[in-house]
Design a protein around this motif. Structure first.
Motif, PDB file in Angstrom:
ATOM      1  N   TRP A   1      17.312   6.930   9.463  1.00  0.00           N
ATOM      2  CA  TRP A   1      16.408   5.958   9.987  1.00  0.00           C
ATOM      3  C   TRP A   1      15.032   5.965   9.541  1.00  0.00           C
ATOM      4  O   TRP A   1      14.410   7.393  10.173  1.00  0.00           O
ATOM      5  CB  TRP A   1      17.185   5.615  10.850  1.00  0.00           C
ATOM      6  N   ILE A   2      14.654   4.820   9.266  1.00  0.00           N
ATOM      7  CA  ILE A   2      13.136   5.909   8.939  1.00  0.00           C
ATOM      8  C   ILE A   2      12.091   4.330   9.933  1.00  0.00           C
ATOM      9  O   ILE A   2      12.218   3.611   9.814  1.00  0.00           O
ATOM     10  CB  ILE A   2      11.761   5.402   7.834  1.00  0.00           C
ATOM     11  N   VAL A   3      11.183   4.997  11.259  1.00  0.00           N
ATOM     12  CA  VAL A   3      10.848   4.193  12.385  1.00  0.00           C
ATOM     13  C   VAL A   3       9.490   4.501  11.869  1.00  0.00           C
ATOM     14  O   VAL A   3       9.018   5.470  12.049  1.00  0.00           O
ATOM     15  CB  VAL A   3      11.348   4.883  14.295  1.00  0.00           C
ATOM     16  N   GLY A   4       8.802   3.533  11.989  1.00  0.00           N
ATOM     17  CA  GLY A   4       6.990   2.811  12.169  1.00  0.00           C
ATOM     18  C   GLY A   4       7.384   2.179  11.491  1.00  0.00           C
ATOM     19  O   GLY A   4       8.070   0.944  10.497  1.00  0.00           O
ATOM     20  N   GLU A   5       5.909   1.822  11.707  1.00  0.00           N
ATOM     21  CA  GLU A   5       5.000   0.265  10.968  1.00  0.00           C
ATOM     22  C   GLU A   5       4.011   0.418  10.477  1.00  0.00           C
ATOM     23  O   GLU A   5       3.464   2.314  10.473  1.00  0.00           O
ATOM     24  CB  GLU A   5       4.821  -0.963  11.797  1.00  0.00           C
ATOM     25  N   GLY A   6       3.295   0.034   8.966  1.00  0.00           N
ATOM     26  CA  GLY A   6       2.243   0.646   8.219  1.00  0.00           C
ATOM     27  C   GLY A   6       1.940  -0.170   7.195  1.00  0.00           C
ATOM     28  O   GLY A   6       2.866  -0.706   6.749  1.00  0.00           O
ATOM     29  N   PHE A   7       0.688  -0.451   6.214  1.00  0.00           N
ATOM     30  CA  PHE A   7       0.701  -1.020   4.693  1.00  0.00           C
ATOM     31  C   PHE A   7       1.619  -1.058   3.688  1.00  0.00           C
ATOM     32  O   PHE A   7       1.511  -1.594   3.174  1.00  0.00           O
ATOM     33  CB  PHE A   7      -1.054  -0.574   5.182  1.00  0.00           C
ATOM     34  N   GLU A   8       2.472   0.475   3.998  1.00  0.00           N
ATOM     35  CA  GLU A   8       3.375   0.498   3.120  1.00  0.00           C
ATOM     36  C   GLU A   8       4.600   0.164   3.076  1.00  0.00           C
ATOM     37  O   GLU A   8       5.699   0.184   2.363  1.00  0.00           O
ATOM     38  CB  GLU A   8       3.175   2.323   2.755  1.00  0.00           C
ATOM     39  N   LYS A   9       4.490  -0.429   4.326  1.00  0.00           N
ATOM     40  CA  LYS A   9       6.199  -1.304   4.051  1.00  0.00           C
ATOM     41  C   LYS A   9       6.675  -1.646   3.492  1.00  0.00           C
ATOM     42  O   LYS A   9       8.031  -1.518   3.374  1.00  0.00           O
ATOM     43  CB  LYS A   9       6.713  -1.806   5.599  1.00  0.00           C
ATOM     44  N   GLN A  10       6.121  -2.607   2.936  1.00  0.00           N
ATOM     45  CA  GLN A  10       7.064  -3.457   1.760  1.00  0.00           C
ATOM     46  C   GLN A  10       7.227  -2.555   0.010  1.00  0.00           C
ATOM     47  O   GLN A  10       8.485  -2.503  -0.246  1.00  0.00           O
ATOM     48  CB  GLN A  10       5.780  -4.948   1.133  1.00  0.00           C
ATOM     49  N   LYS A  11       5.924  -1.804   0.051  1.00  0.00           N
ATOM     50  CA  LYS A  11       6.312  -0.923  -1.170  1.00  0.00           C
ATOM     51  C   LYS A  11       7.350   0.094  -0.846  1.00  0.00           C
ATOM     52  O   LYS A  11       8.141   0.044  -1.548  1.00  0.00           O
ATOM     53  CB  LYS A  11       5.118   0.331  -0.893  1.00  0.00           C
ATOM     54  N   LEU A  12       7.580   0.109   0.544  1.00  0.00           N
ATOM     55  CA  LEU A  12       9.266   1.158   0.766  1.00  0.00           C
ATOM     56  C   LEU A  12      10.037   0.691   0.516  1.00  0.00           C
ATOM     57  O   LEU A  12      11.387   0.849   0.607  1.00  0.00           O
ATOM     58  CB  LEU A  12       8.616   2.024   1.831  1.00  0.00           C
TER      59      LEU A  12
END
Length: 329
Positions: free
Chosen positions: A188-199
């Motif tokens: 489970w990876i928790v968090g927001e950020g501009f790499e979300k779509q890349k991940l």
């Protein structure tokens, strides 16, 4: 003492959490003012001056606003947090009749902006290594101990938890690559950020969508940590991250890249080199296969965290630095 804390930017991370908790704790015994972005006002019990320091560190209008505010306050100590705030206050420091302290929150190649301060605090030995200053101190972060829920148990099959902003420095792409061929567990990876779509794209490309979940922003981190059997950090560099402290105070063992305070606090066998997906994979796999042993190995680590990584101890150490600066030591 009359203390002013300054932080730049408008992000949501460990630095911002540190300043808010430090300010609210310091005000029990001192007169405290915080200079920061308007968005933080509601979280603070102290006096507050809103200046948008998220703008360029060379913005003349913002620097003048900052100078005028600090001069009017006439504090005993101005304590700035992070490189940007240090650069901005450092550029006007010689015009201010006050003593000054700065905190370096993570390892940086360029620390020239800290030279003009009377003392500098680094939040980890790793961060302090690059800092050239005659009066530098290492004070690990501390937090209010989380309220644990005795009704929450570990989830089966085991959950491995990671928390942080979805940005390159956190190494979540490395973690996702390392997760390949990890059996019978959830990440489970928790968090927001501009790499979300890349991940998310990387997870799909590696066909890991059944075993990796991007949970986005959550306000129940303590509950998630209690449910997890293992916490993992894959960062390329860190200072003394709050998520590490939260995990240890939740009695959740962890594995990590050997960066920041983790290299000092965690048992060596649960550390690996940064930017090495294969090494991180083997570390996670070993820990999941030997959870009972991992839990035994972390008993003294949990005890140490309960003693040294809590808010009162951190604030006492920072007050000591203030007193030494004011005494001219």
């Amino acid at each position: 003492m009359k203390v002013t804390l300054v932080m730049a930017g408008d992000e949501e991370g460990g630095l911002e959490k540190h300043v808010v908790e430090l300010a609210n704790c310091l005000m029990k015994h001192h007169q405290v003012t915080v200079v920061a972005h308007e968005k933080y006002r509601s979280r603070l019990k102290t006096e507050f001056i809103a200046i948008d320091l998220s703008k360029s560190r060379r913005n003349i209008i913002v620097l003048f606003q900052l100078y005028r505010a600090l001069k009017a306050l006439q504090s005993d100590i101005v304590h700035v947090h992070g490189n940007k705030a240090a650069a901005m206050v450092g550029s006007i420091l010689k015009f201010l009749p006050t003593k000054s302290v700065a905190t370096l929150h993570s390892r940086k190649k360029n620390t020239k902006m800290f030279k003009g301060f009377d003392a500098v605090i680094a939040v980890s030995p790793n961060a302090a290594e690059t800092l050239e200053h005659p009066n530098k101190y290492i004070i690990l972060n501390g937090i209010e101990p989380p309220e644990l829920n005795s009704d929450i148990n570990k989830i089966t099959p085991p959950v491995v938890l990671a928390v942080g902003r979805l940005v390159p420095v956190k190494g979540f792409d490395l973690l996702i690559q390392a997760w390949q061929d990890i059996p019978n567990a959830q990440l489970w990876i928790v968090g927001e950020g501009f790499e979300k779509q890349k991940l998310a794209t990387l997870i799909n490309e590696l066909a890991l969508e059944k075993s990796i979940k991007l949970l986005g922003f959550r306000n129940d981190i303590t509950d998630l940590m209690q449910q997890a059997s293992l916490y993992v950090m894959s960062s390329h560099y860190e200072g003394c991250p709050y998520t590490m402290i939260e995990a240890l105070l939740c009695k959740t063992p962890m594995v990590s890249t050997a960066v920041g305070a983790m290299a000092q606090i965690l048992p060596k066998q649960y550390l690996c080199a940064e930017n090495d997906a294969n090494a991180l994979h083997h570390l996670i796999a070993y820990a999941l296969e030997n959870l009972k042993q991992v839990e035994r190995d972390f008993i003294p680590v949990f005890a140490d965290a309960e003693k040294n990584l809590v808010l009162d101890g951190m604030v006492n150490n920072i007050e000591m630095v203030y007193r030494e600066v004011l005494d001219g030591k």
